[in-house]
Scaffold this motif. Sequence first.
Motif, PDB file in Angstrom:
ATOM      1  N   PHE A 595     -13.603   1.152  -4.255  1.00 24.11           N
ATOM      2  CA  PHE A 595     -12.670   0.137  -3.976  1.00 24.11           C
ATOM      3  C   PHE A 595     -13.520  -0.995  -4.121  1.00 24.11           C
ATOM      4  O   PHE A 595     -13.067  -2.160  -4.725  1.00 24.11           O
ATOM      5  N   VAL A 596     -14.717  -0.922  -4.082  1.00 25.58           N
ATOM      6  CA  VAL A 596     -15.630  -2.276  -3.860  1.00 25.58           C
ATOM      7  C   VAL A 596     -15.954  -2.806  -5.361  1.00 25.58           C
ATOM      8  O   VAL A 596     -16.009  -3.720  -5.642  1.00 25.58           O
ATOM      9  N   SER A 597     -16.235  -1.858  -6.275  1.00 29.17           N
ATOM     10  CA  SER A 597     -16.865  -2.096  -7.565  1.00 29.17           C
ATOM     11  C   SER A 597     -15.920  -2.803  -8.312  1.00 29.17           C
ATOM     12  O   SER A 597     -16.298  -3.717  -9.260  1.00 29.17           O
ATOM     13  N   ASP A 605      -6.962  -2.849  -5.669  1.00 30.17           N
ATOM     14  CA  ASP A 605      -8.114  -2.621  -4.793  1.00 30.17           C
ATOM     15  C   ASP A 605      -8.192  -3.565  -3.527  1.00 30.17           C
ATOM     16  O   ASP A 605      -8.308  -2.966  -2.317  1.00 30.17           O
ATOM     17  N   ARG A 606      -7.847  -4.719  -4.023  1.00 36.57           N
ATOM     18  CA  ARG A 606      -7.831  -5.684  -3.014  1.00 36.57           C
ATOM     19  C   ARG A 606      -6.829  -5.435  -2.102  1.00 36.57           C
ATOM     20  O   ARG A 606      -7.297  -5.602  -0.633  1.00 36.57           O
ATOM     21  N   GLY A 627     -21.656   0.005  -1.202  1.00 44.16           N
ATOM     22  CA  GLY A 627     -21.757  -0.373  -2.636  1.00 44.16           C
ATOM     23  C   GLY A 627     -21.827  -1.746  -3.138  1.00 44.16           C
ATOM     24  O   GLY A 627     -21.187  -2.051  -4.061  1.00 44.16           O
ATOM     25  N   ILE A 628     -22.054  -2.730  -2.010  1.00 43.32           N
ATOM     26  CA  ILE A 628     -22.005  -3.891  -2.388  1.00 43.32           C
ATOM     27  C   ILE A 628     -23.355  -4.472  -3.401  1.00 43.32           C
ATOM     28  O   ILE A 628     -24.140  -4.433  -2.868  1.00 43.32           O
ATOM     29  N   ILE A 637     -15.206  -9.195  -0.171  1.00 45.52           N
ATOM     30  CA  ILE A 637     -15.116  -8.567   1.003  1.00 45.52           C
ATOM     31  C   ILE A 637     -14.898  -9.113   2.204  1.00 45.52           C
ATOM     32  O   ILE A 637     -14.113  -8.888   2.937  1.00 45.52           O
ATOM     33  N   GLU A 638     -15.753 -10.135   2.403  1.00 44.84           N
ATOM     34  CA  GLU A 638     -15.798 -10.790   3.509  1.00 44.84           C
ATOM     35  C   GLU A 638     -14.216 -11.442   3.747  1.00 44.84           C
ATOM     36  O   GLU A 638     -13.757 -11.423   4.921  1.00 44.84           O
ATOM     37  N   ALA A 639     -13.977 -12.009   2.736  1.00 46.48           N
ATOM     38  CA  ALA A 639     -12.502 -12.809   2.820  1.00 46.48           C
ATOM     39  C   ALA A 639     -11.291 -11.697   3.211  1.00 46.48           C
ATOM     40  O   ALA A 639     -10.483 -12.164   3.723  1.00 46.48           O
TER      41      ALA A 639
END
Length: 670
Positions: A595-597, A605-606, A627-628, A637-639
């Motif tokens: 989801f991160v990639s 994904d967001r 996996g950041i 991700i932080e947001a």
Amino acid sequence: MLLRSILGRHGYEVIEAVDGAAGVASFKLNKPALVLMDVMMPVMDGHEACRRIRTLDADEGTPIIMLTGAEDIDAIETAFSAGATDFITKPINWPLLTQRVRYALRGGVLAREVRQNRLRQAAATRIARFGFWEWNPADDSLIWSDHAEELLGTSTSKLAAIPSLLEAILPADRDRCRNNFNAVRVGDGRLDIEFRLLAGTSEQIIRLIGERGVEGNDSTRLFGAFQNITDTRRAEALVDYLAVHDELTSLGNRRLFSSELANALDETRNNPQGVLLVAWIDLTRFHRHNDALGEAAGNILLTKVAQRLKIAEASGGNVARVGGDEFAILLRGSGEEDVVHRLSQILETIEYPIPVGDQEAFLSSSAGFALYPEHGNEVDQLLNLAQEAQRAARQQGKQLAQATPQGSGRVQAELDIERALRRALENDEFHLVYQPQMDLRTGRIVGVESLLRWRHPERGLVSPVEFIPVLEEIGLISAVGFWVLTEACRQARTWEEAGLDLRVGINLSARQFLDPMLFQSIVGACRGTGVSAHLIELEITESLAMQDPEHATQLLARLREVGFKIAIDDFGIGYSSLEYLLRFPLDTIKIDRTFVSNITDSRADRAIVRAITAIAQTLGLSTIAEGIETLRQCDFIEALGVTEIQGYLTGKPMSPDQLELLVSDFRRPA
Ligand code: C2E
Ligand code: MG
Ligand code: MG
């Protein structure tokens, strides 16, 4: 009187009778070796007596010598037709008489032997269901022995010549037989053929053997034996059938499947468009159904599945049962898409409910397939590739997987790894590395994940993705898992004593999770090192917990009670549902790398990550994004409300020394 004294002197025992009737009675009683008799006698004449003795003596052929007048040619004729062996004219020539008697006795013995042999032979041929036949190629006439009709199942009058015999032979066998007969006419005169004979409504299998006679008239004829081998062939056919079929489902077995596949390969080689698909299908956790419903019901399920898979035969495919709950399918087609599509349709049928008694069973399967020509061109190669693909599908929780070209190589590599792994623990080839986890709110390293590394003496570092499944398979995961637990706890305790207060994540594998001693192992490792339980976070995967949610819930609750933290690893790629999340006693959700990639470009994904963090906040759970690698990903991700990150951006997995250095002057990447 004269006869008696002369024969007596030559050592014969003589019994006398006064007339024909007395002679017949005496014959019955005394069973003499030879009869001497006048033609002219009171009460019953010699002809009548001779006739009666012959009927009494049908099988023995006792010699009968008649005494007649020399001029009475008619009497001699009548005597022979009444069954006499010889005659002596009166007046009697005495020296000649004893010679004749001796000669007749010898002939009697021979005749009896011949007769008995013939009887024995008849019995033997009857028992062996044997008969004899004779063929005269000059006019094609056939002669069959006495009991032939019984053996052939049809009247021999209809088989009196070769053309009528051919007429009675099944059309499929007829030409072959005709050719064989013709070959005998011109060839060395040997015949050995088998054919099916139409006998009324039934069909008999007959074997006919023959040879040309060697002498005189015989050399133009063929003599031989025939046998009805219907029962033998049927029994053989049944044995053949059973050898390549499965008794329960009547499907072919692996042997039959292999030969069908070999034939299909031969046929397809000359067809540039031809494609073959070989599928290997395994019923998911079938033994559970067997345990729950009993073996009889289990058999019903297998039979039902076999019936459903048989639809493959409708389009010229083949189906086989290749293991207890394993099946194979062969499909022929003209394009890959076409055969793969047909396979999926067939596999779907497995999932329709199956009624068993008053219940319904729901089966599922995993399957793998290999294609000709894409993946291979040999029987075993294609089957093995399909089976490997099936295993891969099962491991990945998929229903269907395609063979990979390196499949076969992988098997050998796995065997090598297996051998080396068995020695790895005692050879100290394992070590742990630690990957930092940063709290986005404070910008500090608050935890690490311990990751197992194996240094193979020749191959160097091997990825855990490769060797952990093997450890599970060969039953070493508990032992190695216990080593990991102890080592990670020991390291955590060292840092705790140094005042670092790092939370240490430890991965638990699926098999390890099923180990009934797991709880004791974890608590034991923790107590043995003296580390505080709240510094240890156990990572389990969702699919693992889903296998037996009740057991998982209980075990996790007990572990949390003792103070351990629980994280759910690789979240989002398995089966998890919200309901499931609410049920498990958890502290942390680790959002999977997939989801991160794409987080920077994929709205979907967001949305997923946002949903996960929203739920986590409501439940009071922390979230770690895995996996950041880039700052941009980190910002997104932080947001979205994630609380911690783990990835190459903050640090790759590293040794404890490196990690301590990193922590001591850590600055949040900017
Ligand atoms: P995991 O638990 O999801 O571990 C995270 C994996 O992602 C690690 O791979 C890590 O090196 C990798 N990773 C971390 N950050 C990044 C990044 O920014 N980019 C990319 N591309 N990858 C990143 P690793 O060490 O190869 O471990 C793979 C898997 O092996 C682990 O997945 C875990 O399931 C298993 N594993 C590792 N150690 C153990 C262990 O001690 N016991 C058990 N049972 N399983 C372990
Ligand atoms: Mg992990
Ligand atoms: Mg993970």
